[in-house]
Design an enzyme around this catalytic site. Structure first.
Site, mmCIF file in Angstrom:
data_model
loop_
_atom_site.group_PDB
_atom_site.id
_atom_site.type_symbol
_atom_site.label_atom_id
_atom_site.label_comp_id
_atom_site.label_asym_id
_atom_site.label_seq_id
_atom_site.Cartn_x
_atom_site.Cartn_y
_atom_site.Cartn_z
ATOM 1 C CG ASN A 1 96.626 50.832 31.264
ATOM 2 O OD1 ASN A 1 96.047 51.887 31.084
ATOM 3 N ND2 ASN A 1 96.362 50.029 32.294
ATOM 4 N N GLY B 1 90.250 55.925 29.036
ATOM 5 C CA GLY B 1 91.447 55.579 29.800
ATOM 6 C C GLY B 1 91.232 54.964 31.166
ATOM 7 C CG ASP C 1 93.509 51.935 34.479
ATOM 8 O OD1 ASP C 1 93.112 52.173 35.635
ATOM 9 O OD2 ASP C 1 94.503 52.504 33.977
ATOM 10 C CG ASP D 1 75.474 41.470 26.625
ATOM 11 O OD1 ASP D 1 74.925 42.436 27.167
ATOM 12 O OD2 ASP D 1 75.664 41.395 25.396
ATOM 13 C CD GLU E 1 71.265 42.864 28.247
ATOM 14 O OE1 GLU E 1 71.192 44.100 28.142
ATOM 15 O OE2 GLU E 1 71.949 42.156 27.464
#
Length: 609
Positions: free
Chosen positions: A136, A158, A160, A325, A354
């Protein structure tokens, strides 16, 4: 023309190739406490179509026709008596009609277990932790199929969901009880948006991280180990490549839709009693950055969409908590309603916001039921304790000899906890994905580092440890954001060493790992630390002493925050320990007897019970 759309799957993928209809949420559940369900329908020229449904217990309350001809909102009433099944929604435009299947699923009755001060959260940036599925790394059918480039600090590397799943045992062995993942939803943006904070699909896990099903599987496997999972969400803004930006459902779906106003990042304007309309508007309505347009939470349709999105992910994936967030940049009272609606379905559900303030008053302003907030009750259960993070970095890493510095800073910081409505519901941390690492460089020894970690895991609040802390990861944000978001060696194909194993770590790294593992493991299930009262003594000559106590039990922490030996008159601390009393040191297992006068080595640390 009659078009049949098969039910949308959990991955929120486009259905048949000839389908031109998308409905958010992709499915819903029968038996929810809130019977009002918003369907955001997106299809060419759908706005003026007349919808109807024929399903027991389901009626259309209202239809909202938006500015864009390609959007329509249907508000359904799903009665408590409605049962699971697939309903037909009919759309008629003149002589043309279209039928869409929409599914109500059966709730399984499994409720989340909210994270509390009994937990230790382990914060992971998925792209930088471990690559468990190289297939993926590039998804060709994405709009921006950015290839993996681990030499680019700002590129995708990369990591995941499969990589995290493969290392749940590692996280468990570290003594963690909960995992907070940086955002996992689709970020189909130029450059790859590896950090996850520019959402382009609120109902789809980014396929470079995995699928919706893989996300749910990861959570289920975490739960099997007793690990909770916290989902990172962003309601203040989306990514600039979200389809809404290319075809806005309505002109007021975003604040300043032309991108003509950027935020000033001055959160003081929100609690400033003298603030000008101009400054307040810039803070709350301005875009976060040009690639993150500001969603308009004051638009009730936008807010209903976001509320349902949270409920959908909780019900579908079984996440145990939410970290929201950029919390203060969104509109306060609509966000308060979001929390109430989530807690209606899931009583006691914990959400941490946050709230990035350098001072305690600004942070405390946002916590639920705080008497400091004269603008309303934000309803936010937990706030992030940035003031203590900033203090700890200075107190443990800075000048310990100067008067008022060192551990005096910690004492002074905690003395302001009266400003919080509930100091046990603050998220404490030494660093995270947005700050310098607690260690700017590799240390010569672990004296100060151990004291910082010990403080984090024994003071009040909900502690969070940033991935790699146990491996002595270090970094300075001034060099680049990538310097504080490094890959874990051993998590990626071709790595020359594997720091997930003791054999792949240095002697000092193993010392650090074992320190956290032992301390966090001892903390697990320890009510004295989770809920106990805190009493501390003003540091004398750089030595800080505090007690956690509950139901006749106590834990005493002693730290020499200096690089010199201290001779101490222990009568200062007779309130909590008397000469002749014996304690066991949690970290060494040794018995420690309190004497009238004691000597403490440089950076000495005792955790006594």
């Amino acid at each position: 023309m009659l078009m049949l759309l098969c039910g949308f799957g959990a991955s929120a993928k486009k259905s048949e190739k000839n389908s031109d209809v998308r409905i958010d949420p992709p499915f819903w559940w029968a038996g929810m406490k809130n019977t009002s369900v918003q369907l955001l329908v997106n299809a060419p020229q759908i706005r003026d179509a007349e919808p109807s449904v024929s399903y027991p217990g389901v009626t259309i309350d209202s239809v909202v026709r938006l500015d864009s001809p390609n959007y329509q909102i249907i508000y359904l009433n799903v009665a408590r008596s409605a049962t699971a099944g697939k309903m037909d929604i009919f759309f008629k435009t003149g002589k043309k009609s279209k039928t869409v299947k929409y599914e109500l699923k059966q709730r399984d009755g499994v409720l989340p277990t909210p994270f509390t001060s009994a937990d230790v959260l382990y914060l992971i940036m998925p792209d930088r932790f471990a690559d468990g599925d190289t297939a993926n790394n590039v998804v060709a059918d994405m709009k921006f199929p950015v290839p993996v480039n681990r030499n680019n600090p700002s590129g995708r590397h990369g990591g995941d969901l499969k990589g995290i799943e493969n290392h749940l045992g590692y996280i468990d062995s570290l003594g963690m009880t909960a995992i907070w993942l940086n955002p996992v939803l689709e970020n189909d943006m130029p450059g790859g948006s590896y950090h996850g904070y520019a959402t382009t699909d609120y109902y789809r896990v980014d396929p470079r991280l995995g699928s919706n099903e893989e996300y749910a599987t990861l959570i289920a496997k975490a739960h099997e180990r007793g690990l909770k999972v916290v989902m990172d969400m962003i309601f203040n803004h989306s990514g600039s490549e979200h389809p809404w930006m290319h075809d806005m459902p309505s002109r007021d779906w975003f604040n300043h839709p032309d991108g003509d106003l950027m935020t000033n990042f001055r959160l003081s304007t929100i609690n400033d009693p003298y603030v000008s309309d101009y400054d307040y508007e810039r803070t709350v309505k301005g875009w976060f950055v040009p690639s993150m347009p500001d969603l308009n939470q004051s638009n009730p349709h936008v807010m209903k969409y976001l509320i349902q999105n949270s409920v959908w992910w909780i019900e579908y994936s079984k996440i145990d908590g939410i970290r929201m967030d950029t919390y203060p940049y969104a509109d306060m009272m609509p966000m308060a309603q979001w929390i109430k609606d989530v807690q209606l379905e899931y009583p006691g559900y914990n959400i941490v916001g946050e709230c990035w303030y350098g001072d305690v008053a600004g942070t405390a302003f946002w916590q639920a039921s705080n008497r400091l907030n004269g603008k309303g009750n934000p309803e936010l259960p937990t706030v992030m304790d940035f003031p203590t993070m900033l203090t700890a970095n200075s107190a443990f890493n800075g000048d310990t000899q100067q008067y008022g510095k060192g551990l005096n800073e910690i004492y002074n910081r905690l003395s302001l906890d009266y400003l919080y409505a509930d100091p046990h519901k603050v998220l404490t941390f030494l660093d995270n994905h947005d700050t310098d690492r607690f260690l700017l460089e590799m240390p010569a020894d672990l004296g100060a580092w151990k004291q910082g970690v010990a403080f984090l895991l024994t003071t009040r609040g909900i502690p969070q440890i940033y991935y790699g802390t146990e491996l002595l990861m270090h970094g300075n944000k001034k060099r680049s954001d990538g310097d504080i978001r490094l890959d874990v060696p051993g998590g990626f194909p071709g790595d020359s060493r594997n720091e997930f194993t003791a054999a792949g770590r240095s002697e000092m790294q193993n010392e650090a790992f074992e320190f956290i593992s032992r301390l966090a493991g001892w903390r697990r299930g320890n009510d004295v630390i989770a809920r106990g009262a805190l009493k501390h003594f003003m540091p004398e000559n750089g030595m800080y002493v505090y007690e956690r106590s509950l139901d006749g039990k106590c834990v005493i922490v002693i730290m020499n925050g200096t690089d010199r030996t201290l001779d101490v008159d222990m009568s200062i601390y007779r309130e909590i320990m008397q000469p002749g009393e014996a304690f066991q040191d949690v970290m060494t297992g040794e018995e420690v007897t309190i004497l009238p006068n004691m000597q403490f080595a440089p950076r000495a640390l005792y955790i006594l019970e």
